[in-house]
Design a protein around this motif. Sequence first.
Motif, PDB file in Angstrom:
ATOM      1  N   ASN A 252       0.828  -1.210   0.000  1.00  0.00           N
ATOM      2  CA  ASN A 252       0.000   0.000   0.000  1.00  0.00           C
ATOM      3  C   ASN A 252       0.857   1.252   0.000  1.00  0.00           C
ATOM      4  OD1 ASN A 252      -2.337  -1.537   0.040  1.00  0.00           O
ATOM      5  ND2 ASN A 252      -2.528  -1.493   2.278  1.00  0.00           N
ATOM      6  N   ALA A 253       1.933   1.215   0.776  1.00  0.00           N
ATOM      7  CA  ALA A 253       2.829   2.374   0.834  1.00  0.00           C
ATOM      8  C   ALA A 253       3.518   2.604  -0.506  1.00  0.00           C
ATOM      9  CB  ALA A 253       3.867   2.174   1.939  1.00  0.00           C
ATOM     10  N   LYS A 254       3.915   1.535  -1.195  1.00  0.00           N
ATOM     11  CA  LYS A 254       4.548   1.671  -2.510  1.00  0.00           C
ATOM     12  C   LYS A 254       3.584   2.315  -3.507  1.00  0.00           C
ATOM     13  CE  LYS A 254       7.209  -1.635  -4.157  1.00  0.00           C
ATOM     14  NZ  LYS A 254       8.595  -1.141  -4.115  1.00  0.00           N
ATOM     15  N   GLU A 255       2.320   1.930  -3.424  1.00  0.00           N
ATOM     16  CA  GLU A 255       1.327   2.507  -4.332  1.00  0.00           C
ATOM     17  C   GLU A 255       1.030   3.969  -3.995  1.00  0.00           C
ATOM     18  OE1 GLU A 255      -2.104   0.041  -4.220  1.00  0.00           O
ATOM     19  OE2 GLU A 255      -1.093  -1.729  -5.041  1.00  0.00           O
ATOM     20  N   LEU A 256       1.075   4.308  -2.709  1.00  0.00           N
ATOM     21  CA  LEU A 256       0.741   5.662  -2.271  1.00  0.00           C
ATOM     22  C   LEU A 256       1.904   6.636  -2.456  1.00  0.00           C
ATOM     23  CD1 LEU A 256      -1.437   7.418  -0.908  1.00  0.00           C
ATOM     24  CD2 LEU A 256      -0.460   6.737   1.316  1.00  0.00           C
ATOM     25  N   LEU A 257       3.127   6.119  -2.447  1.00  0.00           N
ATOM     26  CA  LEU A 257       4.315   6.975  -2.455  1.00  0.00           C
ATOM     27  C   LEU A 257       4.333   8.020  -3.573  1.00  0.00           C
ATOM     28  CD1 LEU A 257       7.040   7.628  -1.144  1.00  0.00           C
ATOM     29  CD2 LEU A 257       8.073   5.843  -2.584  1.00  0.00           C
ATOM     30  N   PRO A 258       3.983   7.675  -4.815  1.00  0.00           N
ATOM     31  CA  PRO A 258       4.018   8.705  -5.872  1.00  0.00           C
ATOM     32  C   PRO A 258       3.070   9.882  -5.625  1.00  0.00           C
ATOM     33  CG  PRO A 258       3.911   6.506  -6.835  1.00  0.00           C
ATOM     34  CD  PRO A 258       3.654   6.349  -5.368  1.00  0.00           C
ATOM     35  N   ASP A 259       2.070   9.680  -4.778  1.00  0.00           N
ATOM     36  CA  ASP A 259       1.100  10.745  -4.511  1.00  0.00           C
ATOM     37  C   ASP A 259       1.488  11.612  -3.322  1.00  0.00           C
ATOM     38  OD1 ASP A 259      -0.533   9.820  -6.597  1.00  0.00           O
ATOM     39  OD2 ASP A 259      -1.501   8.350  -5.276  1.00  0.00           O
ATOM     40  N   VAL A 260       2.527  11.229  -2.593  1.00  0.00           N
ATOM     41  CA  VAL A 260       2.931  11.995  -1.412  1.00  0.00           C
ATOM     42  C   VAL A 260       3.529  13.327  -1.836  1.00  0.00           C
ATOM     43  CG1 VAL A 260       4.471  12.064   0.586  1.00  0.00           C
ATOM     44  CG2 VAL A 260       3.308   9.936  -0.005  1.00  0.00           C
ATOM     45  N   ARG A 261       3.125  14.385  -1.160  1.00  0.00           N
ATOM     46  CA  ARG A 261       3.619  15.735  -1.442  1.00  0.00           C
ATOM     47  C   ARG A 261       4.272  16.314  -0.198  1.00  0.00           C
ATOM     48  NH1 ARG A 261       3.182  13.809  -5.493  1.00  0.00           N
ATOM     49  NH2 ARG A 261       1.841  14.331  -7.286  1.00  0.00           N
ATOM     50  N   ILE A 262       5.303  17.109  -0.424  1.00  0.00           N
ATOM     51  CA  ILE A 262       5.990  17.773   0.676  1.00  0.00           C
ATOM     52  C   ILE A 262       6.023  19.268   0.390  1.00  0.00           C
ATOM     53  CG2 ILE A 262       8.255  17.260  -0.385  1.00  0.00           C
ATOM     54  CD1 ILE A 262       9.374  17.119   2.490  1.00  0.00           C
ATOM     55  N   SER A 263       5.552  20.066   1.321  1.00  0.00           N
ATOM     56  CA  SER A 263       5.421  21.503   1.110  1.00  0.00           C
ATOM     57  C   SER A 263       6.777  22.198   1.164  1.00  0.00           C
ATOM     58  CB  SER A 263       4.502  22.099   2.174  1.00  0.00           C
ATOM     59  OG  SER A 263       5.107  22.001   3.455  1.00  0.00           O
ATOM     60  N   ASP A 264       6.818  23.413   0.634  1.00  0.00           N
ATOM     61  CA  ASP A 264       8.040  24.209   0.681  1.00  0.00           C
ATOM     62  C   ASP A 264       8.450  24.488   2.125  1.00  0.00           C
ATOM     63  OD1 ASP A 264       8.120  24.230  -2.041  1.00  0.00           O
ATOM     64  OD2 ASP A 264       7.358  26.278  -2.275  1.00  0.00           O
ATOM     65  N   ASP A 265       7.453  24.637   2.999  1.00  0.00           N
ATOM     66  CA  ASP A 265       7.737  24.882   4.405  1.00  0.00           C
ATOM     67  C   ASP A 265       8.484  23.701   5.021  1.00  0.00           C
ATOM     68  OD1 ASP A 265       7.450  26.527   6.775  1.00  0.00           O
ATOM     69  OD2 ASP A 265       6.063  24.982   7.486  1.00  0.00           O
ATOM     70  N   MET A 266       8.076  22.479   4.674  1.00  0.00           N
ATOM     71  CA  MET A 266       8.752  21.291   5.182  1.00  0.00           C
ATOM     72  C   MET A 266      10.149  21.137   4.568  1.00  0.00           C
ATOM     73  SD  MET A 266       6.753  19.831   7.442  1.00  0.00           S
ATOM     74  CE  MET A 266       6.442  21.554   7.939  1.00  0.00           C
ATOM     75  N   LEU A 267      10.281  21.498   3.294  1.00  0.00           N
ATOM     76  CA  LEU A 267      11.608  21.462   2.661  1.00  0.00           C
ATOM     77  C   LEU A 267      12.557  22.446   3.331  1.00  0.00           C
ATOM     78  CD1 LEU A 267      10.657  21.230  -1.143  1.00  0.00           C
ATOM     79  CD2 LEU A 267      11.596  19.414   0.296  1.00  0.00           C
ATOM     80  N   GLU A 268      12.044  23.596   3.700  1.00  0.00           N
ATOM     81  CA  GLU A 268      12.867  24.585   4.395  1.00  0.00           C
ATOM     82  C   GLU A 268      13.293  24.063   5.758  1.00  0.00           C
ATOM     83  OE1 GLU A 268      12.505  29.179   6.037  1.00  0.00           O
ATOM     84  OE2 GLU A 268      11.192  28.499   4.417  1.00  0.00           O
ATOM     85  N   LEU A 269      12.405  23.330   6.433  1.00  0.00           N
ATOM     86  CA  LEU A 269      12.750  22.726   7.719  1.00  0.00           C
ATOM     87  C   LEU A 269      13.875  21.707   7.547  1.00  0.00           C
ATOM     88  CD1 LEU A 269      12.321  22.128  10.708  1.00  0.00           C
ATOM     89  CD2 LEU A 269      10.417  20.619  10.064  1.00  0.00           C
ATOM     90  N   ILE A 270      13.788  20.880   6.507  1.00  0.00           N
ATOM     91  CA  ILE A 270      14.843  19.895   6.235  1.00  0.00           C
ATOM     92  C   ILE A 270      16.187  20.588   6.009  1.00  0.00           C
ATOM     93  CG2 ILE A 270      15.663  18.247   4.492  1.00  0.00           C
ATOM     94  CD1 ILE A 270      12.760  17.314   4.184  1.00  0.00           C
ATOM     95  N   ALA A 271      16.180  21.629   5.199  1.00  0.00           N
ATOM     96  CA  ALA A 271      17.423  22.352   4.914  1.00  0.00           C
ATOM     97  C   ALA A 271      17.997  22.958   6.191  1.00  0.00           C
ATOM     98  CB  ALA A 271      17.165  23.435   3.873  1.00  0.00           C
ATOM     99  N   GLN A 272      17.145  23.516   7.044  1.00  0.00           N
ATOM    100  CA  GLN A 272      17.620  24.147   8.271  1.00  0.00           C
ATOM    101  C   GLN A 272      18.197  23.122   9.237  1.00  0.00           C
ATOM    102  OE1 GLN A 272      17.637  27.603   8.599  1.00  0.00           O
ATOM    103  NE2 GLN A 272      19.067  26.993  10.233  1.00  0.00           N
TER     104      GLN A 272
END
Length: 669
Positions: A252-272
């Motif tokens: 189920n996770a493999k099928e759902l993975l392509p639909d997962v989205r990550i916001s710019d706010d979360m990307l900024e958190l990762i970078a920080q």
Amino acid sequence: MKSNSKTTYPFTAIVGQDRMKKTLILNAINPKIGGVLIRGEKGTAKSTAVRALANLLPRIEVVDGCMFCCNPHDKNEMCEECIKKTNNGEPETSHRNMRVVDLPVSATEDRVVGTLDIEHAIKKGEKRFEAGVLAKAHRSILYVDEINLLDDHIVDVLLDSAAMGVNTVEREGVSYSHPASFILIGTMNPEEGELRPQLLDRFGLCVDIEGIHEASARVDVIKRRVAYESDPEGFACQWKGSEADLRSSIMNAKELLPDVRISDDMLELIAQICIDMNVDGHRADITMMKTASTISALNGRIAVSEEDIREAAELVLSHRMRRKPFEEQSDNRDKLDETFEKHKEKQQENKEHKDNPQEDEEQTERSEHNGQNDDGSSDDGGGIPDSPSETTFETGETFQLKPMSAEHELKNRDGSGRRSKTRTNSKSGRYVKSAIPHEKTTDIAFDATFRAAAPNQLGREKDGKAIALHQSDIREKVREKKIGNTILFVVDASGSMGAQERMRSTKGAVLSLLIDAYQKRDRVGLVAFKGQNAELLLPPTSSVELANKYLKDLPTGGKTPLPHGLSKGYEIIQSEIKREPDTCPFIILISDGKANVSMQGGSAMEETKRIASQFKMDGIQSTVIDTETGAIKFGFARQISDALGAKYLKLEELKSDSIVDAVKYSIVG
């Protein structure tokens, strides 16, 4: 009792080790994470978990007759032959189970990457590839136990293929490429030596595990293992339901993975997070994003949350934290908490700014922070010569080592490392030139062989071959590689070493050399002598971190049994030579040379010289670091150095680069 030859221990039956199991599941869902390195002591279910993982994964569709088991629906995962078949129509397919491909520690580069059949090329004028481990691992799990014991260049090949999904083989001017996409899982025991930081960074995730310390859980381990060994199939049936549930979650996770989205706010958190954690490069940022997205899919969500990122950070950053050699791994959870807290405050500020821009400007002016430095001091005792009381001195300053420039005569040895060049008869070395073989060889230098045969082709019968070869044309490859040394530190820990903090400076010098040994993959041991005898604190090992630990805790006090120290050192070196004839042994004696405890009741100094002369007779290389200080000097260490045939250095030279260069020159091999 039923046979367990085909029944694997169930993944869900493994007790504890949840973090390890989570990293394996994440890679099964998303192989693009980049694999996982599992570090931990022996007997912690590392191998069991890896083999059980394959049973959780679905059968895969493959092109019939393809040695690489290519994916018939994706040209990016096809070899040249399968692409041709696809272009000519739909190829025939079949299904097979996922498998675990083992890579032995002794594997050569040809065994790993595969090789080209040169004989076939000569006779038929066609390329024919002989598959290696990477070919068999395509679309499967590649398991490397004790990956830290592999030669560095083999690890480089593995990680490059894992990152690119392609393996390229080049032999004698002929090149061949094939897909090599696999889940890379490496395991290691850190006490047997670490991987270089550059190689650690190439693993997507890393998890440190240890044995279970709760009695009830250990009882469960025993009971389940006994039940499995008694009736493997019956035991597997008991866990069939939980295995099916986990398999369903992965799918189920493999099928759902392509639909997962990550916001710019979360990307900024990762970078920080990566900035605050002082992580080099950008691989950590990208891997954290992939891991957080996979965690989100496993939890059945299509939006990455802060908790997903927090969990991903703990798995992605543990092996990427910038630290000096021998610096203890710190718990960075507090720092991680601070980053998340700052992120929440920034989100709140942005929200308030939208509601009231003027108030936000006033808040910015008040957001300055002051730091306060605390000064501390420590008292270092002087120590009385040959005092029976013991004192443990801190480690003094270390030295930046210059690059090694000297090389001794090459010898034929096996082994691994990064210090001394050596000739090798194995195929793992670098091909540097060719030679006429003195006996039958399988390591043929085809380029040199063809050059030797070329002038004679007009007068030879070819029998339909492209080129006719005679026995006299054959040339073999001469290979070189780098290996490490076995360095034994014999350290004077008597009371006199406490005077003027000489032990503090001595520990700093030894640590400098240990850092160099760490970088060059040397094996190191530590003998200390004080009181009435000498003690082997650490047998030669590739874990120089252990040597540093024993050095740090080494106390100082008592008389100077120097003959005992050298005798123990000689005993250890001889044992190492018998155990590993290809080793490059080297001894570093650190002492003022004032021997005052004999082994047989005679002159301690004469005993010391007699033992030292045995090192010289056996050709064991050595360096003596003289710790004697003061206006009046007896020069005993110089006499011992002469008896050893060693390089001699004074204590006052420790703070110059000359000691490092001199010792490094001596231990080249």
